[in-house]
Structures are given as C-alpha cells and as structure tokens.
Design a protein around this motif. Structure first.
Motif, PDB file in Angstrom:
ATOM      1  N   ALA A  21       0.867  -1.181   0.000  1.00  0.00           N
ATOM      2  CA  ALA A  21       0.000   0.000   0.000  1.00  0.00           C
ATOM      3  C   ALA A  21       0.901   1.227   0.000  1.00  0.00           C
ATOM      4  O   ALA A  21       1.700   1.416   0.926  1.00  0.00           O
ATOM      5  N   TYR A  22       0.805   2.042  -1.033  1.00  0.00           N
ATOM      6  CA  TYR A  22       1.681   3.202  -1.182  1.00  0.00           C
ATOM      7  C   TYR A  22       1.025   4.479  -0.676  1.00  0.00           C
ATOM      8  O   TYR A  22      -0.087   4.820  -1.067  1.00  0.00           O
ATOM      9  N   HIS A  23       1.703   5.150   0.202  1.00  0.00           N
ATOM     10  CA  HIS A  23       1.314   6.477   0.692  1.00  0.00           C
ATOM     11  C   HIS A  23      -0.148   6.505   1.166  1.00  0.00           C
ATOM     12  O   HIS A  23      -0.923   7.399   0.803  1.00  0.00           O
ATOM     13  N   SER A  24      -0.535   5.513   1.961  1.00  0.00           N
ATOM     14  CA  SER A  24      -1.866   5.514   2.570  1.00  0.00           C
ATOM     15  C   SER A  24      -1.931   6.642   3.595  1.00  0.00           C
ATOM     16  O   SER A  24      -0.993   6.849   4.367  1.00  0.00           O
ATOM     17  N   ASN A  39      11.811   6.927  -3.376  1.00  0.00           N
ATOM     18  CA  ASN A  39      11.842   6.837  -4.836  1.00  0.00           C
ATOM     19  C   ASN A  39      11.417   5.452  -5.319  1.00  0.00           C
ATOM     20  O   ASN A  39      10.732   5.320  -6.336  1.00  0.00           O
ATOM     21  N   MET A  40      11.812   4.432  -4.586  1.00  0.00           N
ATOM     22  CA  MET A  40      11.466   3.063  -4.950  1.00  0.00           C
ATOM     23  C   MET A  40       9.960   2.839  -4.883  1.00  0.00           C
ATOM     24  O   MET A  40       9.347   2.281  -5.803  1.00  0.00           O
ATOM     25  N   PHE A  41       9.342   3.264  -3.776  1.00  0.00           N
ATOM     26  CA  PHE A  41       7.903   3.087  -3.624  1.00  0.00           C
ATOM     27  C   PHE A  41       7.146   3.844  -4.709  1.00  0.00           C
ATOM     28  O   PHE A  41       6.185   3.339  -5.283  1.00  0.00           O
ATOM     29  N   SER A  42       7.579   5.072  -4.983  1.00  0.00           N
ATOM     30  CA  SER A  42       6.915   5.883  -6.005  1.00  0.00           C
ATOM     31  C   SER A  42       7.054   5.242  -7.385  1.00  0.00           C
ATOM     32  O   SER A  42       6.104   5.225  -8.180  1.00  0.00           O
ATOM     33  N   HIS A  53       0.389 -10.185  12.332  1.00  0.00           N
ATOM     34  CA  HIS A  53       0.342 -10.740  10.992  1.00  0.00           C
ATOM     35  C   HIS A  53       1.068 -12.080  10.990  1.00  0.00           C
ATOM     36  O   HIS A  53       2.036 -12.264  11.724  1.00  0.00           O
ATOM     37  N   GLU A  54       0.609 -12.966  10.153  1.00  0.00           N
ATOM     38  CA  GLU A  54       1.320 -14.232  10.006  1.00  0.00           C
ATOM     39  C   GLU A  54       2.649 -14.015   9.294  1.00  0.00           C
ATOM     40  O   GLU A  54       3.595 -14.786   9.469  1.00  0.00           O
ATOM     41  N   GLY A  55       2.732 -12.986   8.476  1.00  0.00           N
ATOM     42  CA  GLY A  55       3.947 -12.703   7.737  1.00  0.00           C
ATOM     43  C   GLY A  55       4.681 -11.491   8.284  1.00  0.00           C
ATOM     44  O   GLY A  55       4.384 -10.982   9.366  1.00  0.00           O
ATOM     45  N   MET A  56       5.670 -11.021   7.524  1.00  0.00           N
ATOM     46  CA  MET A  56       6.428  -9.822   7.880  1.00  0.00           C
ATOM     47  C   MET A  56       5.649  -8.571   7.477  1.00  0.00           C
ATOM     48  O   MET A  56       4.882  -8.595   6.506  1.00  0.00           O
ATOM     49  N   GLU A  57       5.879  -7.487   8.197  1.00  0.00           N
ATOM     50  CA  GLU A  57       5.285  -6.205   7.813  1.00  0.00           C
ATOM     51  C   GLU A  57       6.310  -5.092   8.012  1.00  0.00           C
ATOM     52  O   GLU A  57       6.957  -5.002   9.054  1.00  0.00           O
ATOM     53  N   PHE A  58       6.444  -4.238   6.995  1.00  0.00           N
ATOM     54  CA  PHE A  58       7.281  -3.054   7.063  1.00  0.00           C
ATOM     55  C   PHE A  58       6.397  -1.825   6.875  1.00  0.00           C
ATOM     56  O   PHE A  58       5.535  -1.811   5.985  1.00  0.00           O
ATOM     57  N   ILE A  59       6.605  -0.812   7.708  1.00  0.00           N
ATOM     58  CA  ILE A  59       5.893   0.457   7.554  1.00  0.00           C
ATOM     59  C   ILE A  59       6.919   1.570   7.405  1.00  0.00           C
ATOM     60  O   ILE A  59       7.817   1.720   8.246  1.00  0.00           O
ATOM     61  N   SER A  63       3.696   4.068   3.824  1.00  0.00           N
ATOM     62  CA  SER A  63       3.641   2.977   2.860  1.00  0.00           C
ATOM     63  C   SER A  63       3.831   1.678   3.624  1.00  0.00           C
ATOM     64  O   SER A  63       4.640   1.610   4.559  1.00  0.00           O
ATOM     65  N   ILE A  64       3.079   0.656   3.241  1.00  0.00           N
ATOM     66  CA  ILE A  64       3.067  -0.595   3.989  1.00  0.00           C
ATOM     67  C   ILE A  64       3.377  -1.753   3.051  1.00  0.00           C
ATOM     68  O   ILE A  64       2.759  -1.902   1.995  1.00  0.00           O
ATOM     69  N   LEU A  65       4.333  -2.545   3.447  1.00  0.00           N
ATOM     70  CA  LEU A  65       4.692  -3.748   2.705  1.00  0.00           C
ATOM     71  C   LEU A  65       4.589  -4.938   3.644  1.00  0.00           C
ATOM     72  O   LEU A  65       5.233  -4.983   4.685  1.00  0.00           O
TER      73      LEU A  65
END
Length: 295
Positions: free
Chosen positions: A21-24, A137-140, A37-43, A90-92
């Motif tokens: 999710a980009y720039h929520s 820059n990567m997320f954008s 979360h069952e998985g990893m999360e980066f904010i 942004s959330i991955l």
C-alpha cells in the motif's frame, strides 16, 4: 477515521501472499487496535508522528522512520495529528516462506532476510533516514507498476522490487541510528509494566485486582491509564494476546481446539471460538486449514 487504503495490492492470484500500500493517508487520529500478521510487515512513515508498541515496549516514530514487525508479533501504533495534520505511510507485508527461495542467488541478502524472519532482534525501528532516500523513490516508482492488475510480469516485477527494497534495508540496518531506547516517560513505563505482566500471565484466568496489587496502583487508575495511552482497554489487549498465541498454536501444533483454548487462559470453548472468529474472521478450524496472511 478517514483512511485512504485504496492503493493496496494483493497477489494471491499468483499463488503468493504480498500486500503493498503506497502512501496511505489518515487525516484523523488513527488507532490500529493491537493485532499481528502471520507474515512480515514493514511500515515507512512519510508524514506524521506518534509511537509504535512492540513486544511490550513503546518507541517514537516520525517522518522517514522504517518500522518492522516480525511474524506473529503483537503490535500497535498511535499517531498525533493536529488539526489539518496527516499521517502518511507505505506498507509492505509478505509471507517470508514464499519470498525466501528467490534469495538463493544472494547469500548475504538471504542471511539478512532470515535474521529478520527468525532471530530475536535488538531493534526493529530505524529513524532519521535521509530526505529523498531510496525507499521513497522506490515506492513511487513501483507503485504504478504493481497496480497493473493481472499482468503476467507482475510476479517478476514484485520480486525485483522486494530484492531492491531488502538490499537497501540491509545497507542501513546497522549503519543508521536505531531507536533502541523506548520512551522513558513515567506513564509509558507503567504501560510497559502492564503489558509485561500480561505477557507473563495471559495463560491464566485474568483478574484486574491481581495486576493492581502487583503494580501498587488502583484498578481504576490502571484501566484509565492503559486506555488513554493505547486507545484500547486491558481486556481487548489481553484477548489480542491470547488470540495471537492461539493463531500460532493452530498453525504450528496438533493440539485440539479445546487444548488450545486452555493453553491461552480460557476455559469456555464456545467463548474462545467466538472471540477467535471476531479477531481473525475465521473459525479456529478454518484458520488451521486455510492459508491467510493478515490478522
């Protein structure tokens, strides 16, 4: 709460579990009730200030902070927004077991990823990343690419995005200042003590009176302080902690539903199943047999 989460992508059709999710943005005070979360999360925080609660500790977050949550790690965030303020991030999130094979050609990156996935970490927050750092820059750049829907190159594009992302995180993980020290305000210290007590006692029947005696504080003060500081009450936090453990046991053991109910401090199986479904959207049995990512 006015949250713009329309830019999230789920690639389950590719037989994988990724979300980006980009720039929520949120324009009102936003509380994420304690969850995991069952998985990893980066904010990655673009705008706004507040704090994150991870493993019974409270940490400051602000612009250009990168926050990481491990699988099954109970956490929550709180942001402070003045009138007209915005919280943008942004959330991955991803299922590590499905990304791990793609790192085989990169031994150092694979080792770093495994550390994030499986090891006990001394810090999970990096603050004060440079302005216009590669993550922004990567997320954008990848936002429109990953928004192409059912594109046959989507899996490859996401893999390239993730490897690039992980490579940068690895490069700054030890080189940037980590927010190792939690907030030391007296109220925050009490909140941490409350959460630590729950961590040690959630498998038993809960009585607020016992917690009150342990901390030498009145029951009313404890309840009021916890709610004001975390946005949820102690009972809700306790349920979240119990459900987190139940999720782990359902995925990683052969214990019966009744045995798991008892293991997390509850005696009524019907009540356990009701709360579990409220928390996960699935019954314990369906949770055990169906693959899911976000809780």
């Amino acid at each position: 709460m006015k949250a713009n989460l329309s830019m999230g992508y789920n690639f389950n059709s590719l037989h994988t579990s990724y979300d980006f999710a980009y720039h929520s943005t949120t324009t009102e005070k936003d509380w994420h009730i304690f969850h995991m979360h069952e998985g990893m999360e980066f904010i990655y925080v673009h705008e706004g200030r507040g704090y994150a609660i991870i493993d019974q500790k409270i940490y400051d977050i602000g612009p250009r902070s990168l926050v990481y949550f491990q699988p099954y790690q109970l956490h929550g965030t709180k942001v402070y927004l003045d009138q007209g303020g915005v919280y943008a991030r942004s959330i991955l999130s991803l299922e590590p077991s499905e990304l791990y094979p793609y790192l085989q050609p990169y031994p150092a990156l694979k080792s770093f990823f495994y550390t994030l996935w499986k090891s006990k970490l001394t810090s999970q927050i990096i603050t004060q990343l440079p302005e216009n750092n590669p993550l922004e820059n990567m997320f954008s750049h990848y936002h429109p690419i990953l928004n192409q829907g059912a594109n046959h190159d989507l899996k490859e594009e996401f893999t390239l995005f993730f490897i690039t992302f992980l490579q940068y995180v690895k490069s700054v993980w030890h080189g940037q200042r980590h927010e190792n020290d939690p907030i030391t305000l007296s109220k925050s210290t009490y909140i941490e003590k409350i959460m630590a007590w729950i961590e040690d006692n959630y498998t038993k029947e809960f009585h607020l009176e016992d917690l009150s005696k342990e901390l030498h504080l009145s029951q009313h003060y404890i309840a009021h302080l916890f709610h004001n500081s975390t946005g949820t009450n102690i009972t809700q936090y306790l349920i979240a902690r119990r459900m987190r453990q139940a999720c782990w046991l359902l995925r990683n053991s052969t214990l019966s539903i009744q045995q798991i109910c008892l293991r997390v401090g509850l005696s009524n199986v019907s009540y356990f199943c009701k709360k579990f479904k409220e928390y996960t959207g699935r019954t314990p049995l369906k949770y055990r047999t169906q693959k899911g990512q976000t809780i």
